[in-house]
Design a protein around this motif. Structure first.
Motif, PDB file in Angstrom:
ATOM      1  N   UNK A   1      84.854  -8.297  22.498  1.00  0.00           N
ATOM      2  CA  UNK A   1      83.815  -7.919  23.458  1.00  0.00           C
ATOM      3  C   UNK A   1      82.484  -7.680  22.741  1.00  0.00           C
ATOM      4  N   UNK A   2      82.544  -7.033  21.583  1.00  0.00           N
ATOM      5  CA  UNK A   2      81.336  -6.788  20.798  1.00  0.00           C
ATOM      6  C   UNK A   2      80.656  -8.097  20.403  1.00  0.00           C
ATOM      7  N   UNK A   3      81.431  -9.057  19.911  1.00  0.00           N
ATOM      8  CA  UNK A   3      80.844 -10.336  19.504  1.00  0.00           C
ATOM      9  C   UNK A   3      80.205 -11.060  20.684  1.00  0.00           C
ATOM     10  N   UNK A   4      80.855 -11.035  21.829  1.00  0.00           N
ATOM     11  CA  UNK A   4      80.284 -11.672  23.014  1.00  0.00           C
ATOM     12  C   UNK A   4      78.961 -11.019  23.391  1.00  0.00           C
TER      13      UNK A   4
ATOM     14  N   UNK B   1      81.519  -6.180  30.899  1.00  0.00           N
ATOM     15  CA  UNK B   1      81.843  -4.874  31.425  1.00  0.00           C
ATOM     16  C   UNK B   1      82.953  -4.204  30.634  1.00  0.00           C
ATOM     17  N   UNK B   2      83.399  -3.075  31.132  1.00  0.00           N
ATOM     18  CA  UNK B   2      84.446  -2.324  30.442  1.00  0.00           C
ATOM     19  C   UNK B   2      85.811  -2.952  30.697  1.00  0.00           C
ATOM     20  N   UNK B   3      86.695  -2.800  29.709  1.00  0.00           N
ATOM     21  CA  UNK B   3      88.070  -3.246  29.859  1.00  0.00           C
ATOM     22  C   UNK B   3      88.266  -4.739  29.959  1.00  0.00           C
ATOM     23  N   UNK B   4      87.263  -5.532  29.618  1.00  0.00           N
ATOM     24  CA  UNK B   4      87.368  -6.994  29.697  1.00  0.00           C
ATOM     25  C   UNK B   4      88.321  -7.500  28.618  1.00  0.00           C
TER      26      UNK B   4
ATOM     27  N   UNK C   1      78.754 -13.841  32.368  1.00  0.00           N
ATOM     28  CA  UNK C   1      78.804 -12.478  32.895  1.00  0.00           C
ATOM     29  C   UNK C   1      80.263 -12.157  33.211  1.00  0.00           C
ATOM     30  N   UNK C   2      80.776 -11.095  32.593  1.00  0.00           N
ATOM     31  CA  UNK C   2      82.152 -10.656  32.810  1.00  0.00           C
ATOM     32  C   UNK C   2      82.119  -9.234  33.353  1.00  0.00           C
ATOM     33  N   UNK C   3      82.514  -9.083  34.606  1.00  0.00           N
ATOM     34  CA  UNK C   3      82.521  -7.761  35.223  1.00  0.00           C
ATOM     35  C   UNK C   3      83.721  -6.958  34.713  1.00  0.00           C
ATOM     36  N   UNK C   4      83.775  -5.676  35.061  1.00  0.00           N
ATOM     37  CA  UNK C   4      84.815  -4.779  34.558  1.00  0.00           C
ATOM     38  C   UNK C   4      86.220  -5.347  34.769  1.00  0.00           C
ATOM     39  N   UNK C   5      87.003  -5.337  33.689  1.00  0.00           N
ATOM     40  CA  UNK C   5      88.421  -5.716  33.689  1.00  0.00           C
ATOM     41  C   UNK C   5      88.671  -7.185  34.040  1.00  0.00           C
ATOM     42  N   UNK C   6      87.647  -8.013  33.943  1.00  0.00           N
ATOM     43  CA  UNK C   6      87.868  -9.457  34.057  1.00  0.00           C
ATOM     44  C   UNK C   6      88.700  -9.927  32.871  1.00  0.00           C
ATOM     45  N   UNK C   7      89.410 -11.048  33.034  1.00  0.00           N
ATOM     46  CA  UNK C   7      90.280 -11.549  31.971  1.00  0.00           C
ATOM     47  C   UNK C   7      90.167 -13.060  31.843  1.00  0.00           C
ATOM     48  N   UNK C   8      90.088 -13.518  30.602  1.00  0.00           N
ATOM     49  CA  UNK C   8      90.104 -14.941  30.274  1.00  0.00           C
ATOM     50  C   UNK C   8      91.259 -15.157  29.312  1.00  0.00           C
TER      51      UNK C   8
ATOM     52  N   UNK D   1      79.772 -16.390  36.304  1.00  0.00           N
ATOM     53  CA  UNK D   1      80.022 -14.978  36.577  1.00  0.00           C
ATOM     54  C   UNK D   1      81.474 -14.816  36.995  1.00  0.00           C
ATOM     55  N   UNK D   2      82.195 -13.940  36.312  1.00  0.00           N
ATOM     56  CA  UNK D   2      83.596 -13.666  36.617  1.00  0.00           C
ATOM     57  C   UNK D   2      83.688 -12.209  37.037  1.00  0.00           C
ATOM     58  N   UNK D   3      84.111 -11.987  38.277  1.00  0.00           N
ATOM     59  CA  UNK D   3      84.063 -10.673  38.884  1.00  0.00           C
ATOM     60  C   UNK D   3      85.110  -9.712  38.355  1.00  0.00           C
ATOM     61  N   UNK D   4      85.030  -8.471  38.831  1.00  0.00           N
ATOM     62  CA  UNK D   4      85.931  -7.428  38.346  1.00  0.00           C
ATOM     63  C   UNK D   4      87.378  -7.756  38.706  1.00  0.00           C
ATOM     64  N   UNK D   5      88.258  -7.544  37.746  1.00  0.00           N
ATOM     65  CA  UNK D   5      89.697  -7.792  37.868  1.00  0.00           C
ATOM     66  C   UNK D   5      90.031  -9.265  38.139  1.00  0.00           C
TER      67      UNK D   5
END
Length: 200
Positions: free
Chosen positions: A47-50, A58-61, A76-83, A96-100
């Motif tokens: 997350x830091x590198x991104x 966001x948090x918990x990504x 853009x990665x919203x909270x707790x999004x996952x790739x 943009x990838x939304x939360x969860x």
């Protein structure tokens, strides 16, 4: 700006990627390869590198170390999004990838195409939005300009070239509506990360 006939989608024709942009992408690729591709347990480091390269995270990504991200400045990665593993995030324009929301293994999110009627086969780009709680399953494809509604599901090997309605399941190529999905919202159990609920 051009509008694709029959779709109403707005594309930027011949987007400019100057030498500075190209050098930044080269440096990004080297950094991810050398400092992130082997770091499976270190979610915060990735997350830091991104963020360092311009992504809004966001948090918990969760971003898998084997994921391919073309240019973090358009992500853009919203909270707790996952790739997940080996997903291809081809963000020539904003994604943009939304939360969860979850982008599963080997899925491909693509913002670039070409003008097939243009003399020079010009590059065209258009942003992609994946809504909160949406799921792009393994090996699925989301094309330029598509909005995946909140809670929508695109089934395995599905191809979305048009918008997907919220809380609806799609499958096939091109993606067809299969059924509705039950609505929910994660508010009762806070999350520490992509997979782990917070201990109370």
């Amino acid at each position: 700006m051009n509008v694709s006939v029959g779709t109403g989608r707005v594309f930027e024709s011949e987007p400019r990627f100057g030498w500075r942009h190209r050098v930044l992408r080269l440096v990004w690729g080297l950094v991810w390869s050398l400092l992130a591709s082997w770091t499976q347990p270190f979610h915060g480091w990735r997350r830091f590198l991104l963020r360092l390269f311009g992504a809004k995270v966001g948090k918990g990504v969760y971003v898998a170390p084997s994921a391919r991200i073309w240019y973090p400045g358009n992500l853009v990665l919203e909270d707790f999004a996952a790739i997940a593993d080996h997903a291809d995030i081809y963000c020539m324009a904003r994604i943009t990838i939304g939360k969860y929301a979850v982008v599963s293994k080997r899925a491909h999110i693509c913002t670039g195409t070409h003008d097939i009627n243009g003399e020079f086969f010009q590059l065209m780009t258009s942003p992609v939005t994946i809504g909160d709680y949406a799921w792009i399953t393994a090996d699925a494809f989301v094309g330029p300009g598509v909005t995946v509604g909140d809670g929508a599901v695109l089934g395995t090997h599905g191809v979305a070239v048009k918008d997907l309605k919220p809380w609806t399941v799609y499958a096939g190529n091109p993606a067809r509506e299969i059924k509705e999905r039950r609505k929910f919202e994660r508010t009762d159990v806070p999350m520490r990360g992509w997979r782990e609920p917070v201990e109370r």
